[in-house]
Design a protein around this motif. Structure first.
Motif, short mmCIF file in Angstrom:
data_model
loop_
_atom_site.label_atom_id
_atom_site.label_comp_id
_atom_site.label_asym_id
_atom_site.label_seq_id
_atom_site.Cartn_x
_atom_site.Cartn_y
_atom_site.Cartn_z
N ASP A 458 0.82 -1.22 0.00
CA ASP A 458 0.00 0.00 0.00
C ASP A 458 0.85 1.27 0.00
OD1 ASP A 458 0.97 -0.17 2.53
OD2 ASP A 458 -0.96 0.10 3.55
N GLY A 459 2.15 1.10 -0.24
CA GLY A 459 2.96 2.28 -0.51
C GLY A 459 3.65 2.91 0.68
N ARG A 460 3.90 2.13 1.74
CA ARG A 460 4.64 2.67 2.87
C ARG A 460 6.07 2.17 2.82
NH1 ARG A 460 2.64 0.29 7.22
NH2 ARG A 460 1.11 -0.87 6.01
N LEU A 461 7.03 3.10 2.93
CA LEU A 461 8.44 2.70 2.94
C LEU A 461 8.71 1.84 4.16
CD1 LEU A 461 10.17 6.04 1.89
CD2 LEU A 461 10.17 3.89 0.60
N GLY A 492 17.08 10.18 2.63
CA GLY A 492 16.20 11.29 2.26
C GLY A 492 15.26 11.57 3.43
N PRO A 493 14.48 12.64 3.33
CA PRO A 493 13.60 13.02 4.44
C PRO A 493 12.30 12.23 4.45
CG PRO A 493 13.49 14.66 2.70
CD PRO A 493 14.46 13.63 2.23
N TYR A 494 12.44 10.94 4.65
CA TYR A 494 11.27 10.06 4.62
C TYR A 494 11.27 9.18 5.87
CZ TYR A 494 11.49 11.53 -0.23
OH TYR A 494 11.55 12.31 -1.36
N ARG A 495 10.10 8.73 6.23
CA ARG A 495 10.01 7.79 7.35
C ARG A 495 10.60 6.45 6.88
NH1 ARG A 495 5.02 10.32 7.59
NH2 ARG A 495 4.09 8.65 6.37
N MET A 496 11.61 5.98 7.57
CA MET A 496 12.30 4.77 7.15
C MET A 496 12.54 3.91 8.39
SD MET A 496 13.33 3.55 4.25
CE MET A 496 13.71 4.90 3.13
N PRO A 497 11.60 3.00 8.69
CA PRO A 497 11.67 2.28 9.97
C PRO A 497 12.92 1.42 10.13
CG PRO A 497 9.54 1.93 8.89
CD PRO A 497 10.40 2.66 7.92
N ILE A 526 21.03 11.21 -5.70
CA ILE A 526 20.83 10.71 -7.08
C ILE A 526 20.39 9.26 -7.04
CG2 ILE A 526 22.19 9.95 -9.08
CD1 ILE A 526 23.56 12.69 -9.04
N ALA A 527 21.00 8.47 -6.17
CA ALA A 527 20.62 7.05 -6.06
C ALA A 527 19.27 6.90 -5.38
CB ALA A 527 21.70 6.30 -5.29
N GLN A 528 19.14 7.49 -4.22
CA GLN A 528 17.94 7.28 -3.40
C GLN A 528 16.67 7.82 -4.07
OE1 GLN A 528 17.29 10.48 -1.20
NE2 GLN A 528 15.19 9.72 -1.29
N GLU A 529 16.76 9.00 -4.68
CA GLU A 529 15.54 9.57 -5.27
C GLU A 529 15.14 8.86 -6.56
OE1 GLU A 529 13.25 11.86 -4.41
OE2 GLU A 529 14.10 12.00 -2.40
N GLN A 530 16.11 8.28 -7.27
CA GLN A 530 15.73 7.50 -8.46
C GLN A 530 15.10 6.18 -8.05
OE1 GLN A 530 17.82 7.76 -12.34
NE2 GLN A 530 19.58 8.19 -11.03
N LEU A 531 15.65 5.58 -7.00
CA LEU A 531 15.05 4.31 -6.55
C LEU A 531 13.64 4.55 -6.01
CD1 LEU A 531 18.05 2.45 -4.86
CD2 LEU A 531 16.92 1.91 -7.04
N LEU A 532 13.46 5.67 -5.35
CA LEU A 532 12.12 5.98 -4.84
C LEU A 532 11.12 6.09 -5.99
CD1 LEU A 532 12.15 6.20 -1.82
CD2 LEU A 532 11.75 8.65 -2.00
N ASP A 533 11.56 6.70 -7.08
CA ASP A 533 10.72 6.81 -8.27
C ASP A 533 10.36 5.43 -8.81
OD1 ASP A 533 10.28 9.56 -8.87
OD2 ASP A 533 10.64 9.09 -11.00
N GLU A 534 11.40 4.58 -8.91
CA GLU A 534 11.17 3.22 -9.42
C GLU A 534 10.17 2.48 -8.57
OE1 GLU A 534 15.68 2.30 -10.64
OE2 GLU A 534 14.34 0.57 -10.76
N LEU A 535 10.33 2.66 -7.26
CA LEU A 535 9.44 1.98 -6.32
C LEU A 535 7.99 2.44 -6.51
CD1 LEU A 535 9.80 -0.11 -4.09
CD2 LEU A 535 10.33 1.74 -2.51
N ALA A 536 7.82 3.73 -6.62
CA ALA A 536 6.47 4.28 -6.81
C ALA A 536 5.85 3.73 -8.09
CB ALA A 536 6.53 5.81 -6.85
N LEU A 537 6.64 3.73 -9.17
CA LEU A 537 6.11 3.27 -10.45
C LEU A 537 5.77 1.79 -10.40
CD1 LEU A 537 8.48 5.28 -12.81
CD2 LEU A 537 6.08 5.76 -12.30
N LYS A 538 6.61 1.02 -9.70
CA LYS A 538 6.32 -0.41 -9.57
C LYS A 538 5.04 -0.65 -8.79
CE LYS A 538 9.74 -4.00 -9.42
NZ LYS A 538 10.86 -4.63 -8.70
N LEU A 539 4.81 0.23 -7.81
CA LEU A 539 3.61 0.11 -6.99
C LEU A 539 2.38 0.68 -7.70
CD1 LEU A 539 5.16 1.21 -3.59
CD2 LEU A 539 3.91 -0.93 -3.94
#
Ligand code: FES
Ligand code: FES
Length: 923
Positions: A458-461, A492-497, A526-539
């Motif tokens: 459901d899209g939670r990191l 990045g500034p994200y909740r990351m348990p 550059i790495a983290q924000e591109q992976l975040l994009d990939e993750l969102a698109l996969k979801l």
């Protein structure tokens, strides 16, 4: 002095003149050194930067490419000759000053000259005409947008704008307090002033990445070369032949002993008369070289059995950093979805327009150095160590700094001029050539990064695993800072348990990597924000909404376990982009759906955070404020203004804290003899840390004045010439300042305050409170790709930043636009390859034609620690631009390029590979 018996005749700034230099001499050199017209700047001596622009018969021309012999009978105008009485010149200068078009100011004379030539023919140019006219002049600070605005709006600046009606200074778009010399050409940079009897020093440098060397007969060399006063080698260093910005890691020799570890490392200094030293053929210097195997990549330096570059650093590892939180392995295994990838970034050159320069002179048993620097107090302590002196015997007087961005935190010319001046008891100056500057000064660390991020369906990191090696080059410089800062920021500034980030700084036989706007965080983003994009698109989740859903907010723990109860404006930044995101994503989809040619459009987004100040280390700044009998105030502020605006912002803060008009302030700028230690200009700390010290000094002065009248702090205060009128519950009092005794500094009241941001050390897992405040931001990039050529054009940037409080919105926007320009360069064009491209012809930085419109959105989620709530912005502005552009490239083309910069050949290859893959799938 002009030699009236020889040379060429010309009209120089409206008056007949003769220049006596050789007809083959560069005009730029003759104008500067013979005519004293130092508003003609020299950034490259090769026609690449345009800083030397003059007008010849009204046309902009590079003076460094013009021989003196070519100007017989011509009319030359330099910035010094542009008269404000000429209507268009006055309008231009007022527009530049008011709109914040000059930051460091080193490109400003050339920009003004090129703009004058344009406006004399076309008083109201459009944007394209402005870009064409100014296209030959590079600016590394501004991102060009405010320069374009100023040129296009100059016609409207018929006279000075009236003084601001606002009583308070904070929050106002005030022009720079130090702006006048920048637009008149009178600003003194490192190469612009020297004692008349100064000798010149040049360094003999290694042409090899790694070599052993033996010196020959230096005495004979000195004897046969007329004008050479002395040659110095390592044995002539009177103190420690070692320096470094982080004392426990100091490892760099002033002059190498027997072995050099990077191309460009200095082995000797040759000092003498200016003309003789300039003309000297350094290849005649008596030295023999024995080439040694060079480790020029991270892979070579870390392979098992690699020879140690420093015997005391096993496995070529300078240092390691890490932050571990939760159980990353288990969390990733149980994640519903995950993405991973390896990313690589190259060396990035700071490419400020002012190469390093300065002079030193011995004054009795002290040494004085006037040079461009970001860190006068650190310079002082290192020079004292090198010369074997006490710190009090060294005085550093920073000149204006023509761009720094981190590299001028490290020593460059300072030890060389200091050593020569100390030994010879003669003033000695040094000016780096562009090649010398690029070859030898610190760079952004190249990085190899691997990361994996997992999320729920459901899209939670859920978790992130991250590791990175940074190529720190031959010596430590700021390698430890990069290795320690990145793990704190790589989420990045994200909740990351659950989180694990491990880094290493690795030595190679390459130029030292050091500080460059962001200390490694731009690479990890550059790495983290591109992976975040990939993750969102996969979801199947919109990338912006995915970020908003996971954005760190007040009350959430960071990956180091720190919890901020306030001032976390990241989500607000992302939400501010939402309307732009929807509009431009939709437009891009429409464009691509109907595209018949090779052009495709894409829109990307990326977020960022950045801790202001040192990581878990003391970071104090001290400000002194004096009140004179005439009611004027002197603020002693040692925070070096490298173009970012601290000379303006810090007095704005102090004025409002005290409750006095800004117009009453005189500024005593950095000088280690007269201003207290404000630390270095880096890590986005000056507005936050030095600004808070200025705030405290203002409040302290206010209390001291109130005490003199026995009135409570809540009373109002009004400055009235040599008196202060206090009005409180007990009525009105008039404090006549001339009746008060003067202290030894000539003040009737003097205060000094220090601020050190509250942080805690990190434990063995990197847990703790590394920064008192973070700045947050998010950028949106709209781009157009030519899929046949692989070329990317950035069409628009929208940049939202939480700055806590915009003390001076014009200067904040300037930082955002300039940072975004450097981020654009990092994404698309900038890569330094040691041994190649040691000039501004091969090393490309964004020109005025590369910069799109930039819309800045200022979010003010105040920090109660910062002055009036302010946070830093200097580094923050660069970090999200590159990943936003890379995500936009993916949106436009479907390819992920994991190696930056994304040059046309790399992008074309990636597009072709993707097309081949889909053809194979179809077949
Ligand atoms: S100094 Fe002439 S173009 Fe750079
Ligand atoms: S303001 Fe243009 S280079 Fe600094």
């Amino acid at each position: 002095m002009l030699d009236r018996a020889a040379g060429v005749s010309l009209m120089l700034n409206g008056a007949p003149a003769r220049i006596g230099a050789s007809p083959l001499e560069r005009l730029s050199h003759a104008l500067r050194e013979e005519c004293g017209l130092t508003g003609v700047k020299v950034g490259c001596d090769a026609g690449d930067c345009g800083a030397c622009t003059v007008l010849i018969d009204g046309e902009p021309v590079c003076a460094c490419l013009t021989a003196v012999g070519q100007i017989e009978g011509r009319a030359i105008e330099t910035i010094e000759g542009l008269s404000t009485n000429e209507d268009i010149v006055g309008r231009l200068r007022r527009a530049f000053h008011t709109l914040g078009a000059a930051q460091c100011g080193v490109c400003t004379p050339a920009m003004l000259l090129a703009a004058t030539a344009l406006l004399r023919n076309n008083p109201q140019p459009d944007e394209r005409q402005t870009q064409d006219a100014l296209g030959g002049v590079l600016c590394r600070c501004t991102g060009y947008r405010k320069i374009i605005d100023a040129v296009m709006a100059a016609h409207a600046f018929a006279k000075e704008l009236p003084a601001s009606p606002h009583k308070s200074a904070v929050g106002q778009r005030l022009p720079r307090l130090d702006g006048a010399p920048k637009i008149s050409g009178a600003e003194i940079f490192g190469a612009d002033a020297w004692p008349g009897d100064a000798l010149l020093v040049r360094a003999v440098r290694s042409p090899h990445h790694h070599a052993r060397f033996a010196l020959g007969d230096i005495e004979a060399f000195t004897r046969v070369h007329t004008g050479v006063a002395a040659v110095y080698t390592a044995k002539d260093v009177p103190g420690e032949n070692c320096f470094g910005v982080i004392p426990p890691f100091a490892d760099q020799p002033v002059l190498a002993e027997e072995v050099t570890r990077f191309r460009g490392e200095a082995i000797a200094l040759i000092v003498g008369e200016e003309a003789a030293i300039r003309e000297l053929d350094l290849s005649a210097f008596p030295v023999t070289w024995e080439l040694l195997p060079a480790l020029t990549s991270l892979q070579a330096a870390t392979v098992a059995g690699a020879a140690p570059i420093h015997s005391f650093r096993p496995d070529n590892i300078l240092t390691r950093g890490g932050v571990v939180h939760g159980d990353v392995q288990t969390a990733l295994t149980s994640a519903d979805i995950s993405v991973e990838g390896e990313f690589e970034t190259g060396f990035v050159e700071h490419a400020y327009i002012e190469p390093e320069a300065g002079f030193a002179r011995r004054v009795a048993n002290r040494i004085e150095i006037q040079a461009c620097t970001q860190a006068p107090y650190m310079d002082r302590d290192d020079i004292a160590k090198i010369l074997g002196l006490a710190s009090e015997q060294v005085r550093i007087i920073p000149t204006a700094v023509g761009g720094g961005f981190g590299a001028k935190l490290d020593l460059s010319v300072q030890p060389f001029v200091a050593l020569a001046a100390w030994r010879l008891n003669r003033p000695v100056r040094m000016v780096y050539s562009r090649t010398e500057s690029i070859m030898t000064t610190t760079k952004r660390h190249p990085a190899v990064i691997w990361a994996k991020i997992g999320a729920t369906a459901d899209g939670r990191l859920k978790a992130m695993d991250f590791s990175a090696d940074f190529n720190t080059g031959a010596y430590a410089s700021w390698g430890p800072t990069v290795a320690n800062r990145v793990p704190v920021h790589a989420s990045g500034p994200y909740r990351m348990p659950h989180y694990r980030a491990l880094t290493r700084a690795i030595h190679t036989h390459l130029v030292p990597a050091g500080a460059f706007r962001g200390f490694g965080v731009p690479q990890s983003a550059i790495a983290q924000e591109q992976l975040l994009d990939e993750l969102a698109l996969k979801l199947g989740i919109d990338p912006l909404e995915f970020r908003i859903g996971n954005a760190l907010q007040a009350g959430d723990p960071t990956v180091t376990g720190q919890v901020f109860g306030e001032g976390v404006g990241f989500k607000t930044c992302l939400e501010a982009l939402r309307p732009h995101w929807r509009q431009h994503r939709d437009a891009a989809h429409t464009f691509n759906a109907t595209a018949s040619g090779p052009l495709r459009r894409g829109v990307g987004v990326a977020g960022m955070w950045y801790g202001c100040g040192n990581t878990s280390l003391p970071n104090p700044s001290t400000m002194r404020l004096g009140l004179k009998p005439d009611g004027r105030l002197t603020l002693f502020q040692g925070a070096v203004d490298i173009g970012q605006g601290s000379n303006t912002v810090i007095p704005q803060i102090c004025a409002d804290a005290l409750g006095a008009p800004l117009a009453l302030f005189d500024l005593a700028s950095a000088d280690t003899d007269t201003t207290p230690d404000c630390g270095k200009t880096s890590a986005s700390r000056q507005t936050f840390v030095s600004g808070k010290a200025a705030f405290l000094a203002g409040k302290s002065m206010r209390r001291a004045i109130m005490r003199l009248t026995n009135v409570g702090d809540e009373a109002s205060m009004q400055f009235d010439g040599g008196a202060i009128i206090i009005e409180g519950a007990g009525g009105q009092r008039r404090l006549n300042l001339s009746t008060l005794p003067l202290n030894t500094s000539g003040f009737v009241v003097e205060v000094q305050e220090t601020f050190d941001p509250p942080t805690t050390p990190l434990d063995e897992n990197g847990q703790g409170e590394p920064y008192a405040v973070f700045g947050y931001g998010a950028h949106l990039a709209e781009i157009e790709v030519d899929i046949e050529l692989g070329r990317v054009k950035v069409l628009r940037l929208v940049c939202a930043h939480d700055v806590g409080k915009a003390i001076n919105p014009t200067l904040v926007e300037g930082q955002i636009e300039g940072g975004a320009a450097q981020g654009l360069g990092m994404a698309l064009m900038e890569e330094f390859i040691p041994g190649k491209g040691e000039n501004l012809h091969d090393y490309l930085i964004p020109t005025i034609g590369d910069m799109p419109p930039v819309e800045s959105i200022l979010i003010e989620d105040a920090s109660s620690i910062g002055p009036f709530g302010a946070k830093g912005i200097g580094e923050q502005a660069l970090i999200p631009t590159a990943p936003a552009i890379l995500n936009a490239i993916h949106h436009a083309t479907g390819v992920r390029v994991r190696r930056t910069p994304v040059t046309p050949d790399r992008l074309r290859a990636a597009i072709t590979a993707l097309q081949d893959k889909s053809d194979n799938v179809r077949n």
